[in-house]
Design a protein around this motif. Sequence first.
Motif, PDB file in Angstrom:
ATOM      1  N   ALA A 147      38.510  34.717  43.057  1.00 50.82           N
ATOM      2  CA  ALA A 147      39.095  35.852  42.335  1.00 50.82           C
ATOM      3  C   ALA A 147      39.586  36.916  43.308  1.00 50.82           C
ATOM      4  O   ALA A 147      40.626  37.551  43.083  1.00 50.82           O
ATOM      5  N   ARG A 148      38.874  37.085  44.403  1.00 51.31           N
ATOM      6  CA  ARG A 148      39.280  38.081  45.398  1.00 51.31           C
ATOM      7  C   ARG A 148      40.566  37.639  46.103  1.00 51.31           C
ATOM      8  O   ARG A 148      41.474  38.450  46.330  1.00 51.31           O
ATOM      9  N   ILE A 149      40.653  36.358  46.447  1.00 52.51           N
ATOM     10  CA  ILE A 149      41.881  35.841  47.063  1.00 52.51           C
ATOM     11  C   ILE A 149      43.064  36.029  46.119  1.00 52.51           C
ATOM     12  O   ILE A 149      44.120  36.544  46.502  1.00 52.51           O
ATOM     13  N   ALA A 150      42.879  35.595  44.867  1.00 48.37           N
ATOM     14  CA  ALA A 150      43.961  35.719  43.884  1.00 48.37           C
ATOM     15  C   ALA A 150      44.355  37.181  43.702  1.00 48.37           C
ATOM     16  O   ALA A 150      45.547  37.527  43.700  1.00 48.37           O
ATOM     17  N   GLY A 151      43.363  38.044  43.555  1.00 43.93           N
ATOM     18  CA  GLY A 151      43.642  39.455  43.320  1.00 43.93           C
ATOM     19  C   GLY A 151      44.338  40.129  44.485  1.00 43.93           C
ATOM     20  O   GLY A 151      45.285  40.902  44.305  1.00 43.93           O
ATOM     21  N   GLU A 152      43.883  39.852  45.703  1.00 42.79           N
ATOM     22  CA  GLU A 152      44.510  40.449  46.886  1.00 42.79           C
ATOM     23  C   GLU A 152      45.977  40.060  46.987  1.00 42.79           C
ATOM     24  O   GLU A 152      46.843  40.896  47.271  1.00 42.79           O
ATOM     25  N   GLU A 153      46.255  38.774  46.773  1.00 41.48           N
ATOM     26  CA  GLU A 153      47.633  38.308  46.927  1.00 41.48           C
ATOM     27  C   GLU A 153      48.522  38.824  45.802  1.00 41.48           C
ATOM     28  O   GLU A 153      49.674  39.218  46.035  1.00 41.48           O
ATOM     29  N   LEU A 154      48.007  38.824  44.581  1.00 41.19           N
ATOM     30  CA  LEU A 154      48.793  39.362  43.469  1.00 41.19           C
ATOM     31  C   LEU A 154      49.081  40.845  43.676  1.00 41.19           C
ATOM     32  O   LEU A 154      50.210  41.314  43.484  1.00 41.19           O
ATOM     33  N   LYS A 155      48.068  41.584  44.071  1.00 37.19           N
ATOM     34  CA  LYS A 155      48.211  43.038  44.213  1.00 37.19           C
ATOM     35  C   LYS A 155      49.214  43.397  45.302  1.00 37.19           C
ATOM     36  O   LYS A 155      50.044  44.295  45.112  1.00 37.19           O
ATOM     37  N   VAL A 156      49.163  42.707  46.427  1.00 36.10           N
ATOM     38  CA  VAL A 156      50.049  43.056  47.534  1.00 36.10           C
ATOM     39  C   VAL A 156      51.511  42.775  47.182  1.00 36.10           C
ATOM     40  O   VAL A 156      52.429  43.378  47.755  1.00 36.10           O
ATOM     41  N   LEU A 157      51.726  41.893  46.203  1.00 29.66           N
ATOM     42  CA  LEU A 157      53.089  41.562  45.782  1.00 29.66           C
ATOM     43  C   LEU A 157      53.581  42.445  44.638  1.00 29.66           C
ATOM     44  O   LEU A 157      54.769  42.435  44.321  1.00 29.66           O
ATOM     45  N   GLY A 158      52.669  43.172  43.990  1.00 29.73           N
ATOM     46  CA  GLY A 158      53.065  44.069  42.915  1.00 29.73           C
ATOM     47  C   GLY A 158      52.631  43.643  41.529  1.00 29.73           C
ATOM     48  O   GLY A 158      52.899  44.349  40.549  1.00 29.73           O
ATOM     49  N   PHE A 159      51.956  42.513  41.409  1.00 26.67           N
ATOM     50  CA  PHE A 159      51.415  42.099  40.109  1.00 26.67           C
ATOM     51  C   PHE A 159      50.180  42.938  39.793  1.00 26.67           C
ATOM     52  O   PHE A 159      49.392  43.267  40.682  1.00 26.67           O
ATOM     53  N   ASN A 160      50.000  43.266  38.514  1.00 28.49           N
ATOM     54  CA  ASN A 160      48.809  44.026  38.122  1.00 28.49           C
ATOM     55  C   ASN A 160      48.037  43.391  36.969  1.00 28.49           C
ATOM     56  O   ASN A 160      47.028  43.942  36.524  1.00 28.49           O
ATOM     57  N   VAL A 161      48.502  42.235  36.489  1.00 25.94           N
ATOM     58  CA  VAL A 161      47.797  41.476  35.448  1.00 25.94           C
ATOM     59  C   VAL A 161      47.820  40.002  35.830  1.00 25.94           C
ATOM     60  O   VAL A 161      48.859  39.477  36.243  1.00 25.94           O
ATOM     61  N   ASN A 162      46.678  39.354  35.719  1.00 27.24           N
ATOM     62  CA  ASN A 162      46.608  37.903  35.899  1.00 27.24           C
ATOM     63  C   ASN A 162      46.187  37.279  34.577  1.00 27.24           C
ATOM     64  O   ASN A 162      45.206  37.710  33.971  1.00 27.24           O
ATOM     65  N   PHE A 163      46.944  36.289  34.117  1.00 24.85           N
ATOM     66  CA  PHE A 163      46.559  35.564  32.910  1.00 24.85           C
ATOM     67  C   PHE A 163      45.485  34.538  33.275  1.00 24.85           C
ATOM     68  O   PHE A 163      45.688  33.324  33.218  1.00 24.85           O
ATOM     69  N   ALA A 164      44.342  35.014  33.658  1.00 28.91           N
ATOM     70  CA  ALA A 164      43.172  34.223  34.026  1.00 28.91           C
ATOM     71  C   ALA A 164      41.969  35.162  33.916  1.00 28.91           C
ATOM     72  O   ALA A 164      42.126  36.386  33.997  1.00 28.91           O
ATOM     73  N   PRO A 165      40.772  34.603  33.686  1.00 30.98           N
ATOM     74  CA  PRO A 165      40.404  33.191  33.731  1.00 30.98           C
ATOM     75  C   PRO A 165      40.499  32.501  32.372  1.00 30.98           C
ATOM     76  O   PRO A 165      40.515  33.156  31.332  1.00 30.98           O
ATOM     77  N   VAL A 166      40.530  31.171  32.415  1.00 35.68           N
ATOM     78  CA  VAL A 166      40.364  30.374  31.206  1.00 35.68           C
ATOM     79  C   VAL A 166      38.886  30.422  30.823  1.00 35.68           C
ATOM     80  O   VAL A 166      38.021  30.067  31.620  1.00 35.68           O
ATOM     81  N   ALA A 167      38.608  30.895  29.617  1.00 34.80           N
ATOM     82  CA  ALA A 167      37.225  30.998  29.140  1.00 34.80           C
ATOM     83  C   ALA A 167      36.881  29.875  28.161  1.00 34.80           C
ATOM     84  O   ALA A 167      35.809  29.888  27.556  1.00 34.80           O
ATOM     85  N   ASP A 168      37.789  28.918  28.012  1.00 33.80           N
ATOM     86  CA  ASP A 168      37.554  27.796  27.102  1.00 33.80           C
ATOM     87  C   ASP A 168      36.502  26.847  27.666  1.00 33.80           C
ATOM     88  O   ASP A 168      36.445  26.614  28.881  1.00 33.80           O
ATOM     89  N   LEU A 169      35.699  26.277  26.787  1.00 31.35           N
ATOM     90  CA  LEU A 169      34.793  25.189  27.149  1.00 31.35           C
ATOM     91  C   LEU A 169      35.526  23.874  26.935  1.00 31.35           C
ATOM     92  O   LEU A 169      36.048  23.624  25.846  1.00 31.35           O
ATOM     93  N   ASN A 170      35.567  23.026  27.954  1.00 35.42           N
ATOM     94  CA  ASN A 170      36.269  21.749  27.772  1.00 35.42           C
ATOM     95  C   ASN A 170      35.317  20.724  27.160  1.00 35.42           C
ATOM     96  O   ASN A 170      34.845  19.801  27.816  1.00 35.42           O
ATOM     97  N   THR A 171      35.043  20.892  25.873  1.00 31.55           N
ATOM     98  CA  THR A 171      34.086  20.023  25.189  1.00 31.55           C
ATOM     99  C   THR A 171      34.703  18.714  24.728  1.00 31.55           C
ATOM    100  O   THR A 171      33.980  17.804  24.328  1.00 31.55           O
ATOM    101  N   ASN A 172      36.022  18.607  24.766  1.00 32.44           N
ATOM    102  CA  ASN A 172      36.702  17.374  24.368  1.00 32.44           C
ATOM    103  C   ASN A 172      37.329  16.733  25.607  1.00 32.44           C
ATOM    104  O   ASN A 172      38.317  17.240  26.136  1.00 32.44           O
ATOM    105  N   PRO A 173      36.787  15.601  26.088  1.00 30.82           N
ATOM    106  CA  PRO A 173      37.344  14.959  27.282  1.00 30.82           C
ATOM    107  C   PRO A 173      38.821  14.603  27.151  1.00 30.82           C
ATOM    108  O   PRO A 173      39.531  14.538  28.158  1.00 30.82           O
TER     109      PRO A 173
END
Length: 519
Positions: free
Chosen positions: A107-133
């Motif tokens: 999360a820190r890697i993603a956030g640092e790189e997004l922030k330095v480029l000007g992004f301020n929202v990440n559409f993550a994390p996926v909070a879904d449980l993958n209960t169906n294979p």
Amino acid sequence: MDLDFLAGQMIMMGFKGYELDSEFMDVLKRVKPCGLVLFQRNIRGLTHVRRLISEIQDYASKIGLPNLLIALDHEGGVVFRSERFTPLPSAMALGASGDPSLVECVARIAGEELKVLGFNVNFAPVADLNTNPMNPVIGLRSFGDDPESVSVMVSKYVSTLQSIGVMATAKHFPGHGDTYVDSHLDLPIVDVDINLLMARELKPFKAAVDADVALIMTSHVSFPKIDETGLPATLSKKILRDILRGVLGFNGLIISDALEMKAISGRFDVGEIVFHGLNAGLNIFLRCDDFDAVLELKDAIIKCVKSGRVDSSILYDSYIKIEAVRGRIKSALTLHPPAKFSPTLFRRNRAASRDISINTITLINGEAFKPIKDLNSIVILIPKSLERFLSRFDYDVVGMIVGEFGSYVENIVLYFYDESSPIEDIVESSRSVDGVIFFTYNAIFNKFQMDLYRIVRDMVSVIVVAGLPYDVELIEDSKPIFLTYGLNPLSLSALVDVLCGFEKARGKVPVKFKQHFSG
């Protein structure tokens, strides 16, 4: 604030192309959106996208708009929008590590790189449980299928990302992990009641809420035992107002998944989408495809209010929530300004991502494993579908694979296989070497991979399950199996170290199998 402005603020939109051209400027003036989402189609490179975002924000300010929310789908694993970002392990790989501190690092890697480029929202994390294979759309994007473990990972990702100044988006509420249908193509139906949902799917979202997540993205999934109207969650008052706001106590922004997805656009016209969405409690309508559709969406919001079908106070309440998120971004950036934009940042992050990957690789049937560094010659069999995915990283895939393995094994024969491959040549080559490494990649959706495996089985030394872990259940013997939960250039390098015996496989499978395998 007039109705025209408030209606526009309820829209986040996409655009096509690499530049802020006259058409794009005109649409921004007319729509007045709260934000933008970028895709690969908008990113030539890191320097380019940094300049583009700066130009867009400057123009938005010039025409009197508040600071725009600038979003990207940057989950890691199979979901990334530019090969120039540091390749990151999938959520399921991180789930296999069992280590929340590694989620924090990612999360820190993603956030640092997004922030330095000007992004301020990440559409993550996926909070879904993958209960169906057999889920066709979540899979490796999920941390796993255990509510408690996934909740810990989701909470850590949210809190870390937002502390940096990039707002997190937990998705896809109230869960997309138990579906057989991809909502990009049609409307999935999940036949579970509220008790099961509370015990299972809702726990990671509650963890996100408790971590003060800024946004929650809805799923275009119908839960008829919870909302008997059959409306997808995106348009369901029962699911959004009663459960997300009421039961879970979420007070942040509710954003729809992309409205051009067929689960929505194939069943509802824009007027119905707006009416149900506003009544359900959506704060942001996400439309990513074309300008005409975005303008039509705004007109529908205005018409819905003017006709008296919804009260304008709903729009104002959403604007207040959007402004609150803008305030959070500003405060976080004041405390933690962006790092200097330099190659050093990305080199450091790539090294860290590779180290993280070592901790996610899982070994099954390890008692039969012998390191490949002791072999003089090998055949490597890789599905063409995996080759196509790896090519997205802008590498010479053959050179990358041969280069990694060739550092330790002198003679390498590499095949990218599918139904058109020369089976006789593969068999002949496999018989004449010291070992065969057989890769699968989502073989549960591709019968030929296991057909080929059965042909070469007696010659195979090691199996690498490079995609969904459920491929393991198709392998009916006790050969050593390594699971990587996705593959990228950095995790491939980590895998080679493990296959050579320089590093141990430390991961544990984060989903349940029908049968037991020895670790």
